[in-house]
Design a protein around this motif. Structure first.
Motif, mmCIF file in Angstrom:
data_model
loop_
_atom_site.group_PDB
_atom_site.id
_atom_site.type_symbol
_atom_site.label_atom_id
_atom_site.label_comp_id
_atom_site.label_asym_id
_atom_site.label_seq_id
_atom_site.Cartn_x
_atom_site.Cartn_y
_atom_site.Cartn_z
ATOM 1 N N LEU A 1 0.828 -1.209 0.000
ATOM 2 C CA LEU A 1 0.000 0.000 0.000
ATOM 3 C C LEU A 1 0.860 1.256 0.000
ATOM 4 O O LEU A 1 0.538 2.246 -0.673
ATOM 5 N N ALA A 2 1.965 1.227 0.761
ATOM 6 C CA ALA A 2 2.863 2.386 0.790
ATOM 7 C C ALA A 2 3.498 2.613 -0.580
ATOM 8 O O ALA A 2 3.575 3.751 -1.062
ATOM 9 N N GLN A 3 3.936 1.529 -1.208
ATOM 10 C CA GLN A 3 4.518 1.643 -2.547
ATOM 11 C C GLN A 3 3.501 2.213 -3.529
ATOM 12 O O GLN A 3 3.816 3.086 -4.343
ATOM 13 N N MET A 4 2.280 1.751 -3.435
ATOM 14 C CA MET A 4 1.212 2.232 -4.316
ATOM 15 C C MET A 4 0.987 3.728 -4.131
ATOM 16 O O MET A 4 0.849 4.471 -5.117
ATOM 17 N N PHE A 5 0.953 4.173 -2.894
ATOM 18 C CA PHE A 5 0.756 5.604 -2.626
ATOM 19 C C PHE A 5 1.871 6.437 -3.248
ATOM 20 O O PHE A 5 1.614 7.444 -3.914
ATOM 21 N N ILE B 1 -6.202 3.703 1.375
ATOM 22 C CA ILE B 1 -7.276 3.641 2.387
ATOM 23 C C ILE B 1 -8.414 2.762 1.897
ATOM 24 O O ILE B 1 -8.946 1.916 2.636
ATOM 25 N N LEU B 2 -8.800 2.927 0.642
ATOM 26 C CA LEU B 2 -9.860 2.099 0.064
ATOM 27 C C LEU B 2 -9.466 0.630 0.041
ATOM 28 O O LEU B 2 -10.265 -0.249 0.397
ATOM 29 N N LEU B 3 -8.243 0.344 -0.370
ATOM 30 C CA LEU B 3 -7.806 -1.049 -0.458
ATOM 31 C C LEU B 3 -7.688 -1.695 0.922
ATOM 32 O O LEU B 3 -7.873 -2.905 1.070
#
Length: 314
Positions: free
Chosen positions: A100-104, A163-165
């Motif tokens: 998730l951090a990488q995606m952000f 947040i959604l994921l």
């Protein structure tokens, strides 16, 4: 190995597949990717160091260039080291929160990259079309405000992604058919209706990308109009050469990013390995090219680097 079809809201890890169908070439694909990453890091760090050391470079263009360099460093570093671990070491596992951090970082800093391209195009427009008012239009205060707006836009529009994921239940395979944690690749693993979530992501990317691209095109149209009116042909060719190299980098970024966006929406028949390979390009090529085009081809930066090297050799 744990089963792939367990159902729980937040899986402990995902498994990155890499480039589907090209797994046997991962080691070889990693070589040019690593080379581009090294050039990107060295080039962008050099630009930051040169601009900081040389007071004559404390101008709007170079301030924006520094912001673009920081964006490139974050964008490439958030993807390449992990990608090379996958290609060369076969490390497929990635923790859910790390994913998730990488995606952000990928999505928000891609939006920032687009914003800084627009800011630099506006700077070139003012410098060429209104040279006498350049310093009065682009004051330090306005440069700071423009930069803050670009950063806030990237963070605000793409913070909802992780947040959604985080809220979605996952009951399908934990295998992500990609080289990094792309939003659309991860959201497909959720076991609920994701139509609205996908639409939000694609809409944000499309709106930001298309608006920036249109404004950049308008800026360079005005620039070309002014360049062709210059009395000196030598000055016209010099300006065209500079703008042409800038436009090439911008076209690479928007064409590859646009291809990825429209493939998610319309390209059902595009082979997965083609889509994923091109999706890697808009994260790798601009950070690799920007130091070359904006740094090496910029006379002031080139002269400072040569002067520094000559002093060290002497």
């Amino acid at each position: 190995m744990p089963p792939f079809n367990t159902s729980h809201p937040s899986p402990v890890t995902f498994l990155l597949m890499g480039i589907p169908g090209l797994e046997h070439l991962h080691v070889w694909i990693g070589i040019p990717f690593c080379s581009m990453y090294v050039v990107a890091v060295v080039g962008n760090v050099s630009i930051l160091a040169v601009v900081k050391a040389e007071w004559s470079l404390h101008e709007p263009m170079f301030f924006f260039l520094c912001m673009l360099s920081v964006t490139d460093l974050v964008l490439s570093t958030s993807t390449l080291p992990r990608m090379l671990c996958l290609f060369w070491l076969g490390v497929h596992d990635i923790a859910f929160d790390v994913c998730l951090a990488q995606m952000f970082f990928i999505h928000s800093f891609t939006a920032m990259e687009s914003g800084f391209f627009l800011a630099m195009a506006f700077d070139r427009y003012v410098a060429i079309c209104h040279p006498l008012h350049h310093t009065t239009i682009l004051t330090h205060a306005r440069i700071t405000i423009m930069s803050i707006i670009v950063v806030i836009r990237g963070v605000a529009f793409f913070s909802p992604h992780p947040i959604l994921l985080k809220q979605l239940p996952y009951c399908r395979s934990r295998i992500i058919a990609h080289t990094y944690c792309e939003f659309m690749a991860v959201v497909k693993l959720a076991c609920m209706d994701i139509g609205a979530t996908k639409s939000y992501s694609l809409s944000m990317a499309s709106i930001i990308g298309s608006c920036d691209a249109i404004l950049i095109a308008v800026s360079y149209a005005f620039i070309l109009w002014s360049v062709f009116r210059l009395p000196s042909r030598e000055a016209s060719f010099k300006a065209l050469g500079t703008c042409g190299s800038h436009v090439c980098v911008i076209l690479v970024f928007y064409s590859t990013a646009g291809f990825s966006i429209f493939t998610h929406r319309f390209g059902k028949n595009v082979p997965a390995h083609v889509h994923i390979f091109i999706a890697n390009m808009y994260l790798l090529v601009p950070p690799f090219l920007n130091p070359i085009v904006y740094g090496v081809r910029t006379k002031k930066i080139r002269e400072h680097v040569i002067r520094t090297l000559m002093v060290k050799v002497a």
